[in-house]
Design a protein around this motif. Structure first.
Motif, short mmCIF file in Angstrom:
data_model
loop_
_atom_site.label_atom_id
_atom_site.label_comp_id
_atom_site.label_asym_id
_atom_site.label_seq_id
_atom_site.Cartn_x
_atom_site.Cartn_y
_atom_site.Cartn_z
N GLY A 102 0.84 -1.19 0.00
CA GLY A 102 0.00 0.00 0.00
C GLY A 102 0.88 1.24 0.00
O GLY A 102 2.10 1.16 -0.16
N LEU A 103 0.26 2.40 0.19
CA LEU A 103 0.98 3.68 0.21
C LEU A 103 1.34 4.00 1.66
O LEU A 103 0.48 4.44 2.43
N ARG B 11 5.34 14.86 8.10
CA ARG B 11 3.89 15.10 8.18
C ARG B 11 3.05 13.84 7.98
O ARG B 11 1.84 13.87 8.19
N GLY B 12 3.67 12.75 7.54
CA GLY B 12 2.89 11.53 7.32
C GLY B 12 2.07 11.56 6.05
O GLY B 12 1.08 10.83 5.93
N SER B 13 2.49 12.37 5.08
CA SER B 13 1.83 12.40 3.78
C SER B 13 2.57 11.47 2.82
O SER B 13 3.73 11.13 3.04
N VAL B 14 1.90 11.05 1.76
CA VAL B 14 2.55 10.27 0.71
C VAL B 14 2.82 11.20 -0.47
O VAL B 14 1.90 11.79 -1.02
N LEU B 15 4.09 11.36 -0.82
CA LEU B 15 4.48 12.22 -1.94
C LEU B 15 4.64 11.35 -3.17
O LEU B 15 5.36 10.35 -3.15
N VAL B 16 3.96 11.74 -4.26
CA VAL B 16 4.00 10.97 -5.51
C VAL B 16 4.51 11.89 -6.63
O VAL B 16 3.73 12.53 -7.32
N PRO B 17 5.83 12.01 -6.81
CA PRO B 17 6.36 12.80 -7.92
C PRO B 17 6.06 12.12 -9.25
O PRO B 17 6.23 10.90 -9.40
N TYR B 18 5.63 12.92 -10.23
CA TYR B 18 5.30 12.42 -11.56
C TYR B 18 6.41 12.88 -12.49
O TYR B 18 6.43 14.02 -12.95
N GLY B 19 7.38 12.01 -12.74
CA GLY B 19 8.56 12.37 -13.51
C GLY B 19 9.80 11.85 -12.81
O GLY B 19 9.72 11.11 -11.82
N ARG B 20 10.95 12.24 -13.28
CA ARG B 20 12.20 11.76 -12.69
C ARG B 20 12.39 12.33 -11.28
O ARG B 20 12.27 13.53 -11.07
N TRP B 21 12.68 11.44 -10.34
CA TRP B 21 12.85 11.86 -8.95
C TRP B 21 13.87 10.92 -8.30
O TRP B 21 13.55 9.79 -7.95
N ASP B 22 15.07 11.38 -8.14
CA ASP B 22 16.11 10.55 -7.53
C ASP B 22 15.85 10.38 -6.04
O ASP B 22 15.43 11.31 -5.36
N GLY B 23 16.08 9.17 -5.54
CA GLY B 23 15.95 8.93 -4.11
C GLY B 23 14.57 8.51 -3.65
O GLY B 23 14.33 8.43 -2.44
N ALA B 24 13.64 8.24 -4.57
CA ALA B 24 12.30 7.79 -4.18
C ALA B 24 12.39 6.42 -3.51
O ALA B 24 13.27 5.61 -3.82
N ASP B 25 11.47 6.14 -2.60
CA ASP B 25 11.43 4.82 -1.97
C ASP B 25 11.09 3.75 -3.01
O ASP B 25 11.65 2.65 -2.98
N ASP C 22 -3.41 13.83 2.41
CA ASP C 22 -2.84 12.50 2.61
C ASP C 22 -1.91 12.08 1.48
O ASP C 22 -0.85 11.49 1.74
N VAL C 23 -2.30 12.31 0.22
CA VAL C 23 -1.50 11.90 -0.93
C VAL C 23 -1.35 13.10 -1.86
O VAL C 23 -2.34 13.67 -2.30
N VAL C 24 -0.11 13.49 -2.15
CA VAL C 24 0.15 14.65 -3.01
C VAL C 24 0.92 14.18 -4.25
O VAL C 24 2.07 13.75 -4.16
N VAL C 25 0.26 14.26 -5.40
CA VAL C 25 0.88 13.97 -6.68
C VAL C 25 1.37 15.29 -7.26
O VAL C 25 0.64 16.28 -7.27
N THR C 26 2.61 15.32 -7.76
CA THR C 26 3.11 16.55 -8.37
C THR C 26 3.98 16.24 -9.57
O THR C 26 4.86 15.37 -9.51
N ALA C 27 3.70 16.94 -10.69
CA ALA C 27 4.60 16.87 -11.82
C ALA C 27 5.94 17.46 -11.40
O ALA C 27 6.00 18.44 -10.65
#
Length: 255
Positions: free
Chosen positions: A45-46, A152-166, A127-132
């Protein structure tokens, strides 16, 4: 759905305040995703505080937007707030078709030069933040936003290249269905989604999904031979993701 344009960080404060109120999903450390997608994520899950990147791929065949819709749908239906920043083509109609609750969806199509401030403000209350991911984002800004999501306990969802993502999800292959000899209509696309990351997600994984499908999510059996019928009774299952036609939207929705 009521709609209003969000301008600047002051207006964002009004938007995130309702999202900060207690809700049934607020105490859960892992927000749900559709069962068919759980195998891609180390916590099934997220996980709150994590960064789950979605690779943009090649726009003509990536299917990344439909994958984002599939990731958000179950958490939204369970009561979580979601926000999408910097994706002008992300449409409310497609979101509703995927099962996302529009009264808990915030859209900021064009955040402008205040992009880091906008994303940080939403992380504080959504709770969930998607960002280009802007092409000019620096490593230090990316690191600070990921750290803020952890705090903050939010889920960050980068849309595009993002180094270091889980975890980084990417649509790597796809085949369309629906066209016959000289006629027909594109109806759905079988795609392969890969997942790679660090820690528990270090081992690469892949699943197959339909984008779009006939319904929100549809499970199909693995073919047993060249002539196998996809609609046969399931044995070993493969996954299909939601149908989603994307339409432009220029307002932010709130309850």
């Amino acid at each position: 759905m009521a709609g209003r344009m969000v301008v600047g960080s002051a207006a964002l404060a009004e938007l995130v305040r309702p999202a900060s109120a207690p809700d049934p999903a607020g105490g859960h450390r892992v927000l749900p995703v559709r069962p068919e997608l759980t195998g891609l994520l180390p916590n099934r899950g997220l996980r709150r505080g994590s960064t789950i990147a979605v690779g943009a791929g090649q726009p003509r065949r990536s299917g990344a937007t439909s994958l984002i819709l599939a990731l958000l749908a179950e958490a939204s239906r369970a009561g979580s707030w979601c926000a999408v920043v910097g994706v002008p083509t992300f449409g409310a109609g497609a979101a509703a078709e995927a099962g996302i609750a529009l009264d808990r969806l915030a859209l900021v199509p064009n955040p402008g030069p205040e992009w880091p401030t906008v994303v940080a403000a939403l992380i504080d209350g959504v709770d969930v933040v998607v960002t280009a991911v802007p092409t000019t984002v620096s490593a230090s800004v990316a690191t600070r936003l990921a750290a803020r999501a952890r705090q903050r306990g939010s889920v960050l969802v980068p849309y595009g290249r993002w180094d270091g993502a889980d975890v980084t999800l990417q649509v790597v292959r796809g085949v369309w269905e629906g066209l016959g000899p000289g006629r027909g209509r594109l109806r759905r696309r079988e795609v392969t989604v890969s997942a790679r990351g660090r820690g528990a997600a270090a081992r690469p994984k892949e699943i197959k999904v339909w984008l779009p499908g006939d319904e929100l999510t549809r499970v199909i059996p693995r073919s047993t031979g060249a002539g196998a019928v996809r609609a046969a009774a399931p044995r070993r299952l493969r996954v299909v993701a939601p149908a989603a036609a994307v339409r432009p939207l220029t307002v932010v929705g709130s309850a």
